[in-house]
Design a protein around this motif. Structure first.
Motif, PDB file in Angstrom:
ATOM      1  N   GLU A  71       0.054  10.668  -5.648  1.00 17.16           N
ATOM      2  CA  GLU A  71      -1.360  10.435  -5.349  1.00 17.16           C
ATOM      3  C   GLU A  71      -1.571   8.925  -5.264  1.00 17.16           C
ATOM      4  OE1 GLU A  71      -5.776  11.534  -7.200  1.00 17.16           O
ATOM      5  OE2 GLU A  71      -3.941  11.954  -8.335  1.00 17.16           O
ATOM      6  N   VAL A  72      -2.242   8.457  -4.221  1.00 14.34           N
ATOM      7  CA  VAL A  72      -2.357   7.023  -4.007  1.00 14.34           C
ATOM      8  C   VAL A  72      -3.800   6.588  -3.805  1.00 14.34           C
ATOM      9  CG1 VAL A  72      -0.037   6.882  -3.002  1.00 14.34           C
ATOM     10  CG2 VAL A  72      -2.021   7.201  -1.501  1.00 14.34           C
ATOM     11  N   GLY A  73      -4.012   5.300  -3.941  1.00 18.97           N
ATOM     12  CA  GLY A  73      -5.290   4.652  -3.674  1.00 18.97           C
ATOM     13  C   GLY A  73      -5.017   3.180  -3.438  1.00 18.97           C
ATOM     14  N   ASP A  74      -6.035   2.366  -3.405  1.00 21.03           N
ATOM     15  CA  ASP A  74      -5.869   0.939  -3.167  1.00 21.03           C
ATOM     16  C   ASP A  74      -5.692   0.228  -4.503  1.00 21.03           C
ATOM     17  OD1 ASP A  74      -6.286  -1.860  -2.637  1.00 21.03           O
ATOM     18  OD2 ASP A  74      -7.225  -1.291  -0.736  1.00 21.03           O
ATOM     19  N   ASP A  75      -4.469  -0.247  -4.749  1.00 20.58           N
ATOM     20  CA  ASP A  75      -4.183  -0.835  -6.058  1.00 20.58           C
ATOM     21  C   ASP A  75      -4.887  -2.165  -6.272  1.00 20.58           C
ATOM     22  OD1 ASP A  75      -2.862  -1.081  -8.596  1.00 20.58           O
ATOM     23  OD2 ASP A  75      -1.536  -2.554  -7.648  1.00 20.58           O
ATOM     24  N   VAL A  76      -5.151  -2.932  -5.207  1.00 24.39           N
ATOM     25  CA  VAL A  76      -5.864  -4.192  -5.387  1.00 24.39           C
ATOM     26  C   VAL A  76      -7.265  -3.938  -5.948  1.00 24.39           C
ATOM     27  CG1 VAL A  76      -6.796  -6.227  -4.213  1.00 24.39           C
ATOM     28  CG2 VAL A  76      -4.506  -5.394  -3.645  1.00 24.39           C
ATOM     29  N   TYR A  77      -7.847  -2.777  -5.579  1.00 25.21           N
ATOM     30  CA  TYR A  77      -9.126  -2.371  -6.162  1.00 25.21           C
ATOM     31  C   TYR A  77      -8.944  -1.661  -7.508  1.00 25.21           C
ATOM     32  CZ  TYR A  77     -11.582  -3.362  -1.770  1.00 25.21           C
ATOM     33  OH  TYR A  77     -12.124  -3.982  -0.663  1.00 25.21           O
ATOM     34  N   GLY A  78      -7.700  -1.522  -7.932  1.00 26.33           N
ATOM     35  CA  GLY A  78      -7.435  -0.816  -9.181  1.00 26.33           C
ATOM     36  C   GLY A  78      -7.588   0.681  -9.067  1.00 26.33           C
ATOM     37  N   GLU A  79      -7.457   1.215  -7.829  1.00 28.27           N
ATOM     38  CA  GLU A  79      -7.777   2.613  -7.572  1.00 28.27           C
ATOM     39  C   GLU A  79      -6.564   3.480  -7.256  1.00 28.27           C
ATOM     40  OE1 GLU A  79     -10.603   2.421  -4.411  1.00 28.27           O
ATOM     41  OE2 GLU A  79     -12.207   1.593  -5.679  1.00 28.27           O
ATOM     42  N   ASP A  80      -5.362   2.967  -7.503  1.00 31.11           N
ATOM     43  CA  ASP A  80      -4.186   3.804  -7.264  1.00 31.11           C
ATOM     44  C   ASP A  80      -3.833   4.510  -8.571  1.00 31.11           C
ATOM     45  OD1 ASP A  80      -1.335   4.642  -7.085  1.00 31.11           O
ATOM     46  OD2 ASP A  80      -1.503   3.739  -5.089  1.00 31.11           O
ATOM     47  N   PRO A  81      -4.045   5.819  -8.651  1.00 29.18           N
ATOM     48  CA  PRO A  81      -3.841   6.511  -9.926  1.00 29.18           C
ATOM     49  C   PRO A  81      -2.390   6.509 -10.383  1.00 29.18           C
ATOM     50  CG  PRO A  81      -4.267   8.088  -8.162  1.00 29.18           C
ATOM     51  CD  PRO A  81      -4.532   6.737  -7.597  1.00 29.18           C
ATOM     52  N   GLY A  98      -0.145  -8.597  -4.348  1.00 26.78           N
ATOM     53  CA  GLY A  98      -1.140  -7.533  -4.373  1.00 26.78           C
ATOM     54  C   GLY A  98      -0.769  -6.454  -3.378  1.00 26.78           C
ATOM     55  N   MET A  99      -0.632  -5.219  -3.843  1.00 28.99           N
ATOM     56  CA  MET A  99      -0.209  -4.118  -2.973  1.00 28.99           C
ATOM     57  C   MET A  99      -1.352  -3.113  -2.830  1.00 28.99           C
ATOM     58  SD  MET A  99       3.715  -3.628  -4.324  1.00 28.99           S
ATOM     59  CE  MET A  99       3.280  -3.672  -6.075  1.00 28.99           C
ATOM     60  N   ARG A 100      -1.295  -2.330  -1.817  1.00 30.68           N
ATOM     61  CA  ARG A 100      -2.378  -1.373  -1.538  1.00 30.68           C
ATOM     62  C   ARG A 100      -1.988   0.020  -2.055  1.00 30.68           C
ATOM     63  NH1 ARG A 100      -6.783  -4.542  -1.047  1.00 30.68           N
ATOM     64  NH2 ARG A 100      -6.282  -6.344   0.257  1.00 30.68           N
ATOM     65  N   GLN A 101      -1.576   0.937  -1.179  1.00 25.66           N
ATOM     66  CA  GLN A 101      -1.244   2.289  -1.641  1.00 25.66           C
ATOM     67  C   GLN A 101       0.156   2.293  -2.264  1.00 25.66           C
ATOM     68  OE1 GLN A 101      -2.810   1.742   1.429  1.00 25.66           O
ATOM     69  NE2 GLN A 101      -4.719   2.222   0.379  1.00 25.66           N
ATOM     70  N   ALA A 102       0.271   1.544  -3.351  1.00 26.55           N
ATOM     71  CA  ALA A 102       1.580   1.309  -3.971  1.00 26.55           C
ATOM     72  C   ALA A 102       2.051   2.469  -4.824  1.00 26.55           C
ATOM     73  CB  ALA A 102       1.528   0.036  -4.806  1.00 26.55           C
ATOM     74  N   GLY A 103       1.224   3.506  -4.960  1.00 26.04           N
ATOM     75  CA  GLY A 103       1.638   4.656  -5.749  1.00 26.04           C
ATOM     76  C   GLY A 103       2.895   5.314  -5.232  1.00 26.04           C
ATOM     77  N   VAL A 104       3.170   5.153  -3.943  1.00 23.31           N
ATOM     78  CA  VAL A 104       4.383   5.734  -3.366  1.00 23.31           C
ATOM     79  C   VAL A 104       5.624   5.167  -4.045  1.00 23.31           C
ATOM     80  CG1 VAL A 104       5.750   5.922  -1.249  1.00 23.31           C
ATOM     81  CG2 VAL A 104       3.275   6.189  -1.156  1.00 23.31           C
ATOM     82  N   ILE A 105       5.624   3.855  -4.286  1.00 20.77           N
ATOM     83  CA  ILE A 105       6.783   3.272  -4.960  1.00 20.77           C
ATOM     84  C   ILE A 105       6.642   3.343  -6.479  1.00 20.77           C
ATOM     85  CG2 ILE A 105       7.583   1.828  -3.075  1.00 20.77           C
ATOM     86  CD1 ILE A 105       6.059  -0.503  -4.247  1.00 20.77           C
ATOM     87  N   ALA A 106       5.431   3.305  -6.976  1.00 19.47           N
ATOM     88  CA  ALA A 106       5.236   3.434  -8.421  1.00 19.47           C
ATOM     89  C   ALA A 106       5.731   4.791  -8.919  1.00 19.47           C
ATOM     90  CB  ALA A 106       3.761   3.254  -8.777  1.00 19.47           C
ATOM     91  N   ALA A 107       5.621   5.811  -8.079  1.00 23.50           N
ATOM     92  CA  ALA A 107       6.111   7.143  -8.464  1.00 23.50           C
ATOM     93  C   ALA A 107       7.611   7.125  -8.686  1.00 23.50           C
ATOM     94  CB  ALA A 107       5.737   8.160  -7.392  1.00 23.50           C
TER      95      ALA A 107
END
Length: 353
Positions: A29-39, A234-243
């Motif tokens: 699940e992803v969001g914009d990490d710069v906004y702090g919104e990547d779960p 600063g990364m955006r939909q970084a949840g793909v790699i955070a996973a």
């Protein structure tokens, strides 16, 4: 494990995501990490802080960035950090200490590569306008260039107490901290508690494709966000790699013991091979640094011969090789690599004789 053409021992950064890790990344699940919104990123940062026993953590693209952010948090122009002369922050980060922060590095060259308290006692500069201000001590654990050795925990504790008594910050380059945890039995949070900031890398022995983290007190990590942005991290939909990093933490720490055992297979072959020796003595984790006797040839010659046998190692100096075990090489492959090392060394020795 994927069977590739090569037995690739150049680095533990060459690992590829396992099928299960790829699924976790694809389903993140992803969001914009710069906004702090990547779960997923948020979950990773909470998990890293929990693992290290710190208040907060920040996901960054690389270990170099994590270390450089730490330096920027603790020191600035006119300041000095102390580190080993072969530390990653000094040798392999493109001069970032000076380039980014205007910080001077004071290097120590301890026997065996591990800084102890006795190396530091007289290194604080006088409080005088003629001198830089000593602000930070950086340690590396495990220490790559010292043969993947683990800093003795008692030594780290002594350095920590000394640094705090003298108002110095202490940063741990923990790119391979989990290797130290597995090799020593000391929990990650115990290591981290002795430092002001800690970096950890997910794309080495843990096998994730991208990413590191810096961890520490919440206020420092709040400031770290600003430095990450300034460095372009600063990364955006970084949840793909955070996973992938999350999967690595949950599934790939305990198995580091296998890498350490496999490194012993390589090390045993080096000790038996004519013209080769272990640069830093007994191997403790997954790094095998090898010295090539000039009479046997050069490191490049040995590496080229090994390549002809399907084994890749790194030539990192005229007479220096490095072999690194990881999750993409099996014990059977390491045994084949060990046989190749013996065969190549014996062949070069015969020619030299």
């Amino acid at each position: 494990m994927t069977d590739h053409k090569w037995i690739d021992l150049r680095s533990d950064t060459v690992t590829r995501p396992t099928p299960a890790m790829r699924r976790a990344m694809a389903e993140a699940e992803v969001g914009d990490d710069v906004y702090g919104e990547d779960p997923t990123v948020n979950r990773l940062e909470r998990r890293v802080a929990e693992l290290l026993g710190t208040e907060a953590a920040l996901f960054v693209p690389s270990g170099t960035m994590a270390n450089q952010i730490a330096i920027g948090l603790h020191a600035g122009p006119g300041d000095e950090l102390i580190c080993d002369s072969r530390a990653h922050v000094y040798v392999w980060e493109a001069g970032g200490i000076a380039r980014h922060w205007g910080v001077q590095a004071r290097t120590i060259n301890p026997h065996g590569g591990l800084i102890g308290l006795d190396h530091l006692r007289d290194k604080i500069q006088p409080d005088n306008e003629h001198y830089v201000r000593t602000r930070l001590v950086c340690l590396e654990n495990t220490h790559n260039r010292a043969g993947g050795r683990v800093h003795p925990f008692e030594s780290v504790c002594a350095i920590s107490e000394w640094a705090r008594a003298h108002g110095l910050a202490l940063h741990l380059d923990g790119a391979r901290l989990m290797n130290a945890v597995v090799a020593s039995g000391v929990p990650a949070a115990e290591w981290a508690s002795r430092f002001d900031t800690v970096s950890v890398c997910f794309s080495k022995g843990l096998g994730a494709p991208v990413g590191s983290a810096i961890a520490g007190p919440a206020e420092l990590i709040r400031r770290a966000h600003r430095l990450r942005k300034a460095l372009g991290g600063g990364m955006r939909q970084a949840g793909v790699i955070a996973a992938g990093a999350l999967f690595a933490i949950e599934h790939h720490i305990d198995r580091l013991a296998d890498d350490h055992a496999h490194a012993q297979v390589i090390a045993d072959a080096v000790e038996r091979a004519p013209g080769l020796s272990l640069e830093s003595g007994p191997v403790e984790t997954n790094l095998v640094w090898i010295t090539v006797d000039p009479e046997a040839g050069t490191a490049r010659q040995v590496a080229d011969r090994l390549r002809e046998s399907g084994v890749l190692v790194s030539a990192l100096g005229p007479q220096t090789l490095r072999a690194v075990t990881h999750l993409d090489v099996s014990r059977e492959q390491c045994e084949r690599a060990a046989e190749a090392i013996l065969r190549v060394a014996e062949g070069l020795a015969a020619r030299a004789g």
